[in-house]
Write an enzyme that holds these catalytic residues in place. Structure first.
Site, PDB file in Angstrom:
ATOM      1  N   LYS A   1     -45.053  71.606 -15.819  1.00 19.12           N
ATOM      2  CA  LYS A   1     -45.674  70.459 -16.506  1.00 19.12           C
ATOM      3  C   LYS A   1     -47.087  70.247 -15.953  1.00 19.12           C
ATOM      4  O   LYS A   1     -47.290  70.276 -14.735  1.00 19.12           O
ATOM      5  CB  LYS A   1     -44.836  69.202 -16.271  1.00 19.12           C
ATOM      6  CG  LYS A   1     -45.413  67.947 -16.895  1.00 19.12           C
ATOM      7  CD  LYS A   1     -44.435  66.788 -16.819  1.00 19.12           C
ATOM      8  CE  LYS A   1     -44.972  65.544 -17.486  1.00 19.12           C
ATOM      9  NZ  LYS A   1     -45.959  64.814 -16.697  1.00 19.12           N
TER      10      LYS A   1
ATOM     11  N   SER B   1     -50.449  69.061 -20.962  1.00 18.09           N
ATOM     12  CA  SER B   1     -50.562  67.635 -20.628  1.00 18.09           C
ATOM     13  C   SER B   1     -51.721  67.397 -19.680  1.00 18.09           C
ATOM     14  O   SER B   1     -52.050  68.273 -18.874  1.00 18.09           O
ATOM     15  CB  SER B   1     -49.257  67.212 -19.914  1.00 18.09           C
ATOM     16  OG  SER B   1     -49.347  65.924 -19.355  1.00 18.09           O
TER      17      SER B   1
ATOM     18  N   HIS C   1     -51.333  64.417 -18.019  1.00 13.76           N
ATOM     19  CA  HIS C   1     -50.632  63.424 -17.193  1.00 13.76           C
ATOM     20  C   HIS C   1     -51.325  62.049 -17.334  1.00 13.76           C
ATOM     21  O   HIS C   1     -51.786  61.480 -16.366  1.00 13.76           O
ATOM     22  CB  HIS C   1     -50.638  63.886 -15.722  1.00 13.76           C
ATOM     23  CG  HIS C   1     -49.472  63.401 -14.931  1.00 13.76           C
ATOM     24  ND1 HIS C   1     -48.671  64.252 -14.213  1.00 13.76           N
ATOM     25  CD2 HIS C   1     -48.978  62.155 -14.713  1.00 13.76           C
ATOM     26  CE1 HIS C   1     -47.745  63.555 -13.575  1.00 13.76           C
ATOM     27  NE2 HIS C   1     -47.915  62.275 -13.866  1.00 13.76           N
TER      28      HIS C   1
ATOM     29  N   ILE D   1     -48.605  60.615 -27.487  1.00 10.10           N
ATOM     30  CA  ILE D   1     -47.690  60.818 -28.626  1.00 10.10           C
ATOM     31  C   ILE D   1     -47.000  59.480 -28.904  1.00 10.10           C
ATOM     32  O   ILE D   1     -46.229  58.982 -28.068  1.00 10.10           O
ATOM     33  CB  ILE D   1     -46.642  61.918 -28.318  1.00 10.10           C
ATOM     34  CG1 ILE D   1     -47.318  63.248 -27.961  1.00 10.10           C
ATOM     35  CG2 ILE D   1     -45.657  62.055 -29.481  1.00 10.10           C
ATOM     36  CD1 ILE D   1     -48.025  63.946 -29.080  1.00 10.10           C
TER      37      ILE D   1
HETATM   38  C1  LIG Z   1     -44.230  54.893 -15.256  1.00 14.24           C
HETATM   39  C2  LIG Z   1     -44.586  56.357 -15.331  1.00 14.24           C
HETATM   40  C3  LIG Z   1     -44.017  57.233 -14.429  1.00 14.24           C
HETATM   41  C4  LIG Z   1     -44.310  58.596 -14.509  1.00 14.24           C
HETATM   42  N1  LIG Z   1     -43.725  59.439 -13.611  1.00 14.24           N
HETATM   43  C5  LIG Z   1     -43.954  60.765 -13.714  1.00 14.24           C
HETATM   44  C6  LIG Z   1     -43.320  61.670 -12.819  1.00 14.24           C
HETATM   45  O1  LIG Z   1     -42.635  61.294 -11.879  1.00 14.24           O
HETATM   46  N2  LIG Z   1     -43.516  63.001 -13.025  1.00 14.24           N
HETATM   47  C7  LIG Z   1     -44.310  63.482 -14.037  1.00 14.24           C
HETATM   48  O2  LIG Z   1     -44.438  64.693 -14.175  1.00 14.24           O
HETATM   49  N3  LIG Z   1     -44.939  62.631 -14.881  1.00 14.24           N
HETATM   50  C8  LIG Z   1     -44.778  61.312 -14.743  1.00 14.24           C
HETATM   51  N4  LIG Z   1     -45.413  60.449 -15.603  1.00 14.24           N
HETATM   52  C9  LIG Z   1     -46.293  61.005 -16.663  1.00 14.24           C
HETATM   53  C10 LIG Z   1     -45.531  61.247 -17.964  1.00 14.24           C
HETATM   54  O3  LIG Z   1     -44.494  62.165 -17.791  1.00 14.24           O
HETATM   55  C11 LIG Z   1     -46.441  61.772 -19.076  1.00 14.24           C
HETATM   56  O4  LIG Z   1     -47.053  62.991 -18.713  1.00 14.24           O
HETATM   57  C12 LIG Z   1     -47.551  60.806 -19.492  1.00 14.24           C
HETATM   58  O5  LIG Z   1     -47.124  59.456 -19.429  1.00 14.24           O
HETATM   59  C13 LIG Z   1     -48.022  61.150 -20.913  1.00 14.24           C
HETATM   60  O6  LIG Z   1     -49.058  60.338 -21.326  1.00 14.24           O
HETATM   61  P1  LIG Z   1     -48.850  59.062 -22.316  1.00 14.24           P
HETATM   62  O7  LIG Z   1     -48.084  58.035 -21.551  1.00 14.24           O
HETATM   63  O8  LIG Z   1     -50.244  58.644 -22.613  1.00 14.24           O
HETATM   64  O9  LIG Z   1     -48.116  59.552 -23.522  1.00 14.24           O
HETATM   65  C14 LIG Z   1     -45.182  59.085 -15.507  1.00 14.24           C
HETATM   66  C15 LIG Z   1     -45.775  58.186 -16.397  1.00 14.24           C
HETATM   67  C16 LIG Z   1     -45.502  56.831 -16.315  1.00 14.24           C
HETATM   68  C17 LIG Z   1     -46.162  55.886 -17.278  1.00 14.24           C
END
Ligand SMILES: Cc1cc2nc3c(=O)[nH]c(=O)nc-3n(C[C@H](O)[C@H](O)[C@H](O)COP(=O)(O)O)c2cc1C
Length: 305
Positions: free
Chosen positions: A171, A193, A195, A229
């Site tokens: 990822k 992504s 992130h 998304i």
């Molecule tokens: C509260 C929260 C916790 C997250 N924790 C992780 C995590 O532990 N590992 C990870 O790979 N991504 C984490 N993410 C990122 C999401 O998996 C994702 O890549 C991201 O939110 C996508 O963008 P968007 O929210 O604009 O759609 C987290 C995002 C949020 C908002």
């Protein structure tokens, strides 16, 4: 406009996604089927949950937000993801019955990485992965909730692939260079992504998707995209641009927080319904048939036909 806003990859991403338009192809069209095959299983739609962490028990409810959205993923028959957590929390998620991919953090403590991957496999994870884009912070290496992260080499990632029988997912891929390395090291899927905007001026995942798809042509690597998304239209565009599936993100949080499992089920099902509606409107009867020829780019076309 200040630098922070200009450089915000979330803002850049949203603008790019909204600049892509869709034409209609109605004659001979049918009600579309949104189901997909992924890692040998059939799912109801190419919509996935995000790899989230650190969600509380909203409103003092019985289950944590992570468990609630996992129950919702099970009910919607979609692939579920989770992020940073300890092993006991992951075991609770598995009890929801959702087919779950555990995205382990790139901890500097290598033993912790190995331990979490082993635990995931023995607990019954559907897949294992790592978010390789959470390694640098303003002071050098990133520190997440007190835990230091570390850059990951090709050989380290390959050793994780070799450690498990489960499909390995990388990822945080946002270049052809990393995508090809992922294929070479044996990853079975990548998540394209940024992130939610960790890198200023990060290229929108959907903008780079077509070149990544082309570079991975003929390789056994599935492509998921996330970031921004929100709707079925977003999922449709992602698939037309070369993804096999798309993961929602923070767009899911307000339904989750307010209405728990039923709210999240309703949010996810609505994304799937809009996807089916747009597929039907564009003449694609199945997900694997969707192609980019129905898209129109009001900014520069990254995917010339
Ligand atoms: C509260 C929260 C916790 C997250 N924790 C992780 C995590 O532990 N590992 C990870 O790979 N991504 C984490 N993410 C990122 C999401 O998996 C994702 O890549 C991201 O939110 C996508 O963008 P968007 O929210 O604009 O759609 C987290 C995002 C949020 C908002």
């Amino acid at each position: 406009m200040d630098y922070m806003r200009l450089s915000d990859a979330n803002v850049i991403n949203e603008k790019y996604m909204d600049s892509i338009l869709i034409e209609e192809r109605l004659i001979d069209s049918v009600v579309a089927d949104t189901s997909i095959r992924f890692f040998g299983e059939t799912f109801d739609m190419p919509v996935m949950t995000p790899a989230f962490s650190h969600l509380p028990n909203y409103g003092g409810r019985e289950y944590s937000g992570l468990e609630e959205y996992s129950f919702a993923a099970k009910e919607c028959n979609i692939l579920n993801f989770c992020g940073m957590m300890e092993n006991d929390q992951f075991e609770k998620l598995i009890k929801t019955g959702a087919k779950t991919v555990r995205i382990v953090k790139p901890y500097a403590d290598h033993e912790k990485v190995i331990d979490q991957m082993r635990c995931a496999e023995s607990a019954g994870a559907f897949g294992i992965g790592m978010d390789i884009d959470h390694i640098f912070g303003p002071e050098g290496r990133d520190v997440v909730v007190g835990e230091e992260m570390a850059p990951q080499t090709f050989d380290m990632l390959r050793s994780y692939v070799e450690l498990t029988k489960l499909p390995f997912v990388v990822k945080g891929v946002l270049s052809v260079s990393d995508a090809v390395k992922c294929a070479d090291l044996g990853a079975k899927a990548i998540i394209v992504s940024h992130h939610h905007g960790r890198l200023p001026y990060a290229v929108p995942p959907m903008m780079i998707l077509p070149t990544i798809r082309k570079a991975l042509s003929g390789r056994d690597v599935r492509i998921i995209v996330d970031c921004g998304i929100v709707t079925g239209a977003d999922v449709f565009k992602a698939i037309a641009l070369g993804a096999d599936a798309a993961a929602v993100g923070r767009s899911m949080l307000s339904s989750l927080e307010k209405d728990g499992i039923p709210g999240t089920v309703s949010f996810l099902k609505n994304v799937g319904k809009e996807l089916r509606y747009i597929m039907s409107f564009t003449g694609f009867s199945g997900v694997s048939k969707i192609d980019p020829s129905v898209l129109h780019f009001t900014s520069s076309d990254p995917c010339p036909r």
